[in-house]
Scaffold this motif. Sequence first.
Motif, PDB file in Angstrom:
ATOM      1  N   PHE A   1       0.828  -1.211   0.000  1.00  0.00           N
ATOM      2  CA  PHE A   1       0.000   0.000   0.000  1.00  0.00           C
ATOM      3  C   PHE A   1       0.865   1.265   0.000  1.00  0.00           C
ATOM      4  O   PHE A   1       0.685   2.125  -0.871  1.00  0.00           O
ATOM      5  CB  PHE A   1      -0.988  -0.027   1.167  1.00  0.00           C
ATOM      6  CG  PHE A   1      -1.891   1.168   1.205  1.00  0.00           C
ATOM      7  CD1 PHE A   1      -3.056   1.206   0.437  1.00  0.00           C
ATOM      8  CD2 PHE A   1      -1.583   2.266   1.988  1.00  0.00           C
ATOM      9  CE1 PHE A   1      -3.875   2.325   0.447  1.00  0.00           C
ATOM     10  CE2 PHE A   1      -2.400   3.389   2.011  1.00  0.00           C
ATOM     11  CZ  PHE A   1      -3.551   3.416   1.239  1.00  0.00           C
ATOM     12  N   PRO A   2       1.828   1.399   0.936  1.00  0.00           N
ATOM     13  CA  PRO A   2       2.661   2.609   0.861  1.00  0.00           C
ATOM     14  C   PRO A   2       3.451   2.733  -0.446  1.00  0.00           C
ATOM     15  O   PRO A   2       3.636   3.836  -0.945  1.00  0.00           O
ATOM     16  CB  PRO A   2       3.603   2.497   2.065  1.00  0.00           C
ATOM     17  CG  PRO A   2       3.352   1.195   2.709  1.00  0.00           C
ATOM     18  CD  PRO A   2       2.074   0.634   2.170  1.00  0.00           C
ATOM     19  N   TYR A   3       3.870   1.598  -1.021  1.00  0.00           N
ATOM     20  CA  TYR A   3       4.575   1.688  -2.309  1.00  0.00           C
ATOM     21  C   TYR A   3       3.651   2.272  -3.384  1.00  0.00           C
ATOM     22  O   TYR A   3       4.050   3.106  -4.190  1.00  0.00           O
ATOM     23  CB  TYR A   3       5.050   0.306  -2.790  1.00  0.00           C
ATOM     24  CG  TYR A   3       6.174  -0.311  -1.996  1.00  0.00           C
ATOM     25  CD1 TYR A   3       7.076   0.466  -1.271  1.00  0.00           C
ATOM     26  CD2 TYR A   3       6.359  -1.692  -2.001  1.00  0.00           C
ATOM     27  CE1 TYR A   3       8.107  -0.123  -0.553  1.00  0.00           C
ATOM     28  CE2 TYR A   3       7.388  -2.290  -1.293  1.00  0.00           C
ATOM     29  CZ  TYR A   3       8.264  -1.502  -0.565  1.00  0.00           C
ATOM     30  OH  TYR A   3       9.281  -2.085   0.138  1.00  0.00           O
ATOM     31  N   VAL A   4       2.394   1.801  -3.376  1.00  0.00           N
ATOM     32  CA  VAL A   4       1.447   2.284  -4.385  1.00  0.00           C
ATOM     33  C   VAL A   4       1.202   3.786  -4.192  1.00  0.00           C
ATOM     34  O   VAL A   4       1.165   4.563  -5.165  1.00  0.00           O
ATOM     35  CB  VAL A   4       0.117   1.488  -4.315  1.00  0.00           C
ATOM     36  CG1 VAL A   4      -0.980   2.153  -5.133  1.00  0.00           C
ATOM     37  CG2 VAL A   4       0.329   0.068  -4.811  1.00  0.00           C
ATOM     38  N   MET A   5       1.085   4.223  -2.954  1.00  0.00           N
ATOM     39  CA  MET A   5       0.848   5.648  -2.698  1.00  0.00           C
ATOM     40  C   MET A   5       2.040   6.485  -3.175  1.00  0.00           C
ATOM     41  O   MET A   5       1.881   7.553  -3.742  1.00  0.00           O
ATOM     42  CB  MET A   5       0.579   5.909  -1.201  1.00  0.00           C
ATOM     43  CG  MET A   5      -0.724   5.308  -0.715  1.00  0.00           C
ATOM     44  SD  MET A   5      -2.160   5.936  -1.639  1.00  0.00           S
ATOM     45  CE  MET A   5      -2.858   4.420  -2.290  1.00  0.00           C
ATOM     46  N   ARG A   6       3.240   5.950  -2.944  1.00  0.00           N
ATOM     47  CA  ARG A   6       4.437   6.661  -3.384  1.00  0.00           C
ATOM     48  C   ARG A   6       4.495   6.719  -4.923  1.00  0.00           C
ATOM     49  O   ARG A   6       4.808   7.752  -5.513  1.00  0.00           O
ATOM     50  CB  ARG A   6       5.654   5.905  -2.835  1.00  0.00           C
ATOM     51  CG  ARG A   6       6.939   6.625  -3.041  1.00  0.00           C
ATOM     52  CD  ARG A   6       7.977   6.008  -2.124  1.00  0.00           C
ATOM     53  NE  ARG A   6       9.193   5.776  -2.860  1.00  0.00           N
ATOM     54  CZ  ARG A   6      10.207   5.063  -2.389  1.00  0.00           C
ATOM     55  NH1 ARG A   6      10.137   4.490  -1.217  1.00  0.00           N
ATOM     56  NH2 ARG A   6      11.294   4.914  -3.088  1.00  0.00           N
ATOM     57  N   PHE A   7       4.148   5.613  -5.531  1.00  0.00           N
ATOM     58  CA  PHE A   7       4.084   5.517  -6.998  1.00  0.00           C
ATOM     59  C   PHE A   7       3.104   6.565  -7.540  1.00  0.00           C
ATOM     60  O   PHE A   7       3.402   7.325  -8.456  1.00  0.00           O
ATOM     61  CB  PHE A   7       3.658   4.077  -7.318  1.00  0.00           C
ATOM     62  CG  PHE A   7       3.108   3.773  -8.674  1.00  0.00           C
ATOM     63  CD1 PHE A   7       3.956   3.569  -9.755  1.00  0.00           C
ATOM     64  CD2 PHE A   7       1.738   3.612  -8.867  1.00  0.00           C
ATOM     65  CE1 PHE A   7       3.449   3.230 -10.996  1.00  0.00           C
ATOM     66  CE2 PHE A   7       1.223   3.273 -10.104  1.00  0.00           C
ATOM     67  CZ  PHE A   7       2.080   3.088 -11.174  1.00  0.00           C
ATOM     68  N   PHE A   8       1.930   6.664  -6.891  1.00  0.00           N
ATOM     69  CA  PHE A   8       0.920   7.632  -7.341  1.00  0.00           C
ATOM     70  C   PHE A   8       1.411   9.080  -7.212  1.00  0.00           C
ATOM     71  O   PHE A   8       1.039   9.926  -8.013  1.00  0.00           O
ATOM     72  CB  PHE A   8      -0.368   7.486  -6.527  1.00  0.00           C
ATOM     73  CG  PHE A   8      -1.266   6.361  -6.985  1.00  0.00           C
ATOM     74  CD1 PHE A   8      -1.251   5.919  -8.301  1.00  0.00           C
ATOM     75  CD2 PHE A   8      -2.150   5.760  -6.097  1.00  0.00           C
ATOM     76  CE1 PHE A   8      -2.085   4.886  -8.721  1.00  0.00           C
ATOM     77  CE2 PHE A   8      -2.991   4.736  -6.507  1.00  0.00           C
ATOM     78  CZ  PHE A   8      -2.952   4.299  -7.821  1.00  0.00           C
ATOM     79  N   ASN A   9       2.219   9.359  -6.187  1.00  0.00           N
ATOM     80  CA  ASN A   9       2.688  10.742  -6.024  1.00  0.00           C
ATOM     81  C   ASN A   9       3.405  11.229  -7.271  1.00  0.00           C
ATOM     82  O   ASN A   9       3.381  12.407  -7.585  1.00  0.00           O
ATOM     83  CB  ASN A   9       3.657  10.853  -4.838  1.00  0.00           C
ATOM     84  CG  ASN A   9       2.914  10.858  -3.530  1.00  0.00           C
ATOM     85  OD1 ASN A   9       1.712  11.131  -3.495  1.00  0.00           O
ATOM     86  ND2 ASN A   9       3.618  10.540  -2.456  1.00  0.00           N
ATOM     87  N   GLU A  10       4.059  10.303  -7.968  1.00  0.00           N
ATOM     88  CA  GLU A  10       4.758  10.699  -9.189  1.00  0.00           C
ATOM     89  C   GLU A  10       3.879  10.513 -10.429  1.00  0.00           C
ATOM     90  O   GLU A  10       3.825  11.393 -11.281  1.00  0.00           O
ATOM     91  CB  GLU A  10       6.056   9.906  -9.330  1.00  0.00           C
ATOM     92  CG  GLU A  10       7.046  10.273  -8.236  1.00  0.00           C
ATOM     93  CD  GLU A  10       8.384   9.582  -8.374  1.00  0.00           C
ATOM     94  OE1 GLU A  10       9.109   9.860  -9.331  1.00  0.00           O
ATOM     95  OE2 GLU A  10       8.705   8.748  -7.502  1.00  0.00           O
ATOM     96  N   THR A  11       3.180   9.370 -10.506  1.00  0.00           N
ATOM     97  CA  THR A  11       2.434   9.110 -11.741  1.00  0.00           C
ATOM     98  C   THR A  11       1.230  10.049 -11.887  1.00  0.00           C
ATOM     99  O   THR A  11       0.821  10.350 -13.009  1.00  0.00           O
ATOM    100  CB  THR A  11       1.984   7.638 -11.818  1.00  0.00           C
ATOM    101  OG1 THR A  11       1.237   7.327 -10.634  1.00  0.00           O
ATOM    102  CG2 THR A  11       3.180   6.700 -11.902  1.00  0.00           C
ATOM    103  N   ARG A  12       0.703  10.533 -10.783  1.00  0.00           N
ATOM    104  CA  ARG A  12      -0.412  11.486 -10.870  1.00  0.00           C
ATOM    105  C   ARG A  12       0.005  12.775 -11.555  1.00  0.00           C
ATOM    106  O   ARG A  12      -0.805  13.456 -12.175  1.00  0.00           O
ATOM    107  CB  ARG A  12      -0.912  11.813  -9.458  1.00  0.00           C
ATOM    108  CG  ARG A  12      -1.797  10.741  -8.922  1.00  0.00           C
ATOM    109  CD  ARG A  12      -2.097  10.863  -7.459  1.00  0.00           C
ATOM    110  NE  ARG A  12      -3.038   9.802  -7.106  1.00  0.00           N
ATOM    111  CZ  ARG A  12      -3.287   9.417  -5.878  1.00  0.00           C
ATOM    112  NH1 ARG A  12      -2.688   9.999  -4.858  1.00  0.00           N
ATOM    113  NH2 ARG A  12      -4.170   8.457  -5.650  1.00  0.00           N
ATOM    114  N   ILE A  13       1.270  13.094 -11.431  1.00  0.00           N
ATOM    115  CA  ILE A  13       1.770  14.314 -12.085  1.00  0.00           C
ATOM    116  C   ILE A  13       1.680  14.138 -13.607  1.00  0.00           C
ATOM    117  O   ILE A  13       1.430  15.090 -14.342  1.00  0.00           O
ATOM    118  CB  ILE A  13       3.225  14.602 -11.640  1.00  0.00           C
ATOM    119  CG1 ILE A  13       3.285  14.769 -10.123  1.00  0.00           C
ATOM    120  CG2 ILE A  13       3.780  15.824 -12.349  1.00  0.00           C
ATOM    121  CD1 ILE A  13       4.700  14.767  -9.536  1.00  0.00           C
TER     122      ILE A  13
END
Length: 384
Positions: free
Chosen positions: A233-245
């Motif tokens: 879960f934290p990995y996915v959230m970290r991934f989203f912080n960049e991919t959402r950009i």
Amino acid sequence: MEFKLSPEQQQIKKAAYQLAKQEFPKYAHASDQDEAWPRELFETVAGQNFIGITIPEEYGGPGLGNLENALIMEQFSRVDGGLAVAMNATTFGSEMLHRVGTEEQKEAWLAKLASGEAISGAAISEANAGSDVASASLQATKDGDEWVLDGQKYWITNATIADVLVVLAQTDPDEDNRHARHSIFLVETDREGVSSNKIEGKLGIRASPTAEVVLEDVRVPEENLVGERGKGFPYVMRFFNETRIMVAAQGVGIAQGALDLSLEYAQKREQFGQPIANFQAIQFKLAEMATRIEASRLMTQKAAWLADQGNAQPQASSKAKWFSGETAVWCADEAVQVHGGSGYVAEMDVERFYRDAKITEIYEGTKEIHKLIIARHLLGQIRG
Ligand SMILES: Cc1cc2nc3c(=O)[nH]c(=O)nc-3n(C[C@H](O)[C@H](O)[C@H](O)COP(=O)(O)OP(=O)(O)OC[C@H]3O[C@@H](n4cnc5c(N)ncnc54)[C@H](O)[C@@H]3O)c2cc1C
């Protein structure tokens, strides 16, 4: 403070726009109508090194940052938002390998993804687990040195063309903390028990394939665990912080493309004996589009820059993603209005922009979820 891209960044932006202007129109209409992923175009884009942008040089990528990636995504989306995401076929999931994968996993996949030889996907969402990522229920059970994965994923971009998927699976269902129940696995799509079913009839970004993924007793070795068990879960959230950009950049590009089309049409189309661009009602639309686009672009580039400083901030990514998505939808709507009846038919590019824009308010977190993240930050309920 400097509001200027470096000469290298300006060059990347220019080259990305030129490539898209030259190649995308050949495929845009047919890929949209037929819901077909244009492999030939992907090979052209890969040949010019416009894929796998953030993959480090030691693994064969250009090793550029989120800002460069966002510039390319914006320029591609300015010409076609569907093809832009369809060309992004090696980024999905690769960030997770790059950030937390083992050396063996990186060596096995990153070079192939950087060259376009392999395609990846990130399989996180399920039919009943969208905004609530932590409710994902696909199971991974340990059996000796192997894990057995069982369940379904839904809405997975690239699943029908991917060689490898990065899959969020529940490994520790009894863990009290629901954010510590999941892990990430690398699943090669040629493994026994892996299948996908294409989801047809999307409103927009129809050149980008989306599918349901079924994993039926799929066995993967322990070496396919990505990062640490329980940290999915934290990995996915970290991934989203960049991919959402990148989704924010897609929104900025779609909005800019809608403005480009409107400017051209408004100066060409005459009513009452003069170009409609002479009417203040039309001028106000153009001015408001340009202003919203600039605000969106600044937020997107700031979020990308922060991430490139090793300081990715959830609230900055969320502000950029929400505002740029809304800008894309608003500008595409106004662009159709500027075109009048001509904007209402598939023959005109602006009609496709109108349909493609909507996804930027939905995937990688809906706009409501982004407002929640921003509010939680304001109220001190999340760090970062
Ligand atoms: C074309 C496409 C491509 C996609 N690609 C991928 C992919 O590659 N990989 C992947 O894993 N997923 C992918 N997705 C899934 C996407 O990320 C989800 O659709 C998205 O996160 C929303 O989830 P949902 O569709 O289940 O909507 P839901 O979560 O059911 O939301 C429905 C509505 O309820 C609102 N809502 C939900 N919870 C709250 C709350 N707490 N407060 C306020 N409002 C709330 C939402 O904002 C929304 O308006 C893709 C989706 C699409 C459409």
